[in-house]
Design an enzyme around this catalytic site. Structure first.
Site, PDB file in Angstrom:
ATOM      1  N   ASP A   1       0.242  -7.846   9.626  1.00 19.09           N
ATOM      2  CA  ASP A   1       0.291  -6.275   8.979  1.00 19.09           C
ATOM      3  C   ASP A   1       0.162  -5.556   9.453  1.00 19.09           C
ATOM      4  OD1 ASP A   1       1.338  -8.697   7.294  1.00 19.09           O
ATOM      5  OD2 ASP A   1      -0.875  -7.357   5.589  1.00 19.09           O
TER       6      ASP A   1
ATOM      7  N   SER B   1       7.261 -11.993   0.089  1.00 15.18           N
ATOM      8  CA  SER B   1       6.151 -12.136   1.737  1.00 15.18           C
ATOM      9  C   SER B   1       4.936 -12.781   1.445  1.00 15.18           C
ATOM     10  CB  SER B   1       5.848 -10.432   1.704  1.00 15.18           C
ATOM     11  OG  SER B   1       4.484 -10.543   0.479  1.00 15.18           O
TER      12      SER B   1
ATOM     13  N   HIS C   1      -1.500  -9.888   0.400  1.00 15.90           N
ATOM     14  CA  HIS C   1      -1.559 -10.538   1.387  1.00 15.90           C
ATOM     15  C   HIS C   1      -2.790 -11.239   2.165  1.00 15.90           C
ATOM     16  CE1 HIS C   1       2.211  -8.866   3.802  1.00 15.90           C
ATOM     17  NE2 HIS C   1       2.856  -9.495   2.812  1.00 15.90           N
TER      18      HIS C   1
END
Length: 172
Positions: free
Chosen positions: A115, A49, A90
């Site tokens: 998210d 990701s 992230h």
């Protein structure tokens, strides 16, 4: 190997050496946790990701001592979600407010959406207390061993067997 079992002093010395190695590793981990102010100062990237910034298997070093600066948009952070065991790596894409109560929105670089679906039920944003640390350094693919051992548990047995065989062969 059998000769070490017959000599209790040698067996005790080996056991104490093994305990010393384990306790040293634990103290180093805890020392790194204190220095970085992070309960988990080193994490492994488990998914794609965050590509191209980080690849699966990269080992990340975290820093959680933002005494003089706030967490900013663009920073790559690792955060925990309530009710989930695995931390997520992230990037912060939006920030609302300032200080410890600022609301943060994150997104993986390789993901199409933010998210909010990953957060706990009823949670729309992260706060500073959800963040485990900010990424300050990484080593490419070093963490892949961890991924392989968790995805293929039989590899742990093979690895232990090889290490035991090496120890036995060294003694002969």
């Amino acid at each position: 190997m059998l000769s070490s079992l017959q000599n209790p002093r040698q067996a005790a010395a080996q056991l104490l050496n093994f305990g010393l190695i384990l306790s040293t590793a634990f103290m180093m981990w805890k020392g790194l946790s204190v220095v970085t102010d992070s309960p988990s100062p080193i994490v492994v990237v488990l998914s794609g990701s965050m590509e191209p910034a980080f690849q699966r298997g990269d080992l990340l070093l975290l820093w959680n001592r933002n005494l003089f600066e706030e967490t900013n948009v663009g920073e790559v952070v690792v955060y925990n979600v309530k009710g989930k065991e695995i931390p997520i790596v992230h990037r912060i894409v939006r920030k609302f407010g300032t200080g410890p109560d600022a609301k943060l929105l994150t997104k993986g670089d390789n993901n199409a959406a933010d998210d909010t679906e990953l957060y706990a039920r009823g949670q729309d944003y992260l706060t500073r207390k959800d963040i485990v640390g900010s990424v300050v350094a990484y080593m490419p693919f070093v963490g892949y061993v961890t991924i392989m051992l968790s995805e293929h548990p039989w590899l742990k047995t093979v690895m232990l067997g090889i290490m035991g065989l090496v120890v036995v062969l060294q003694r002969e």
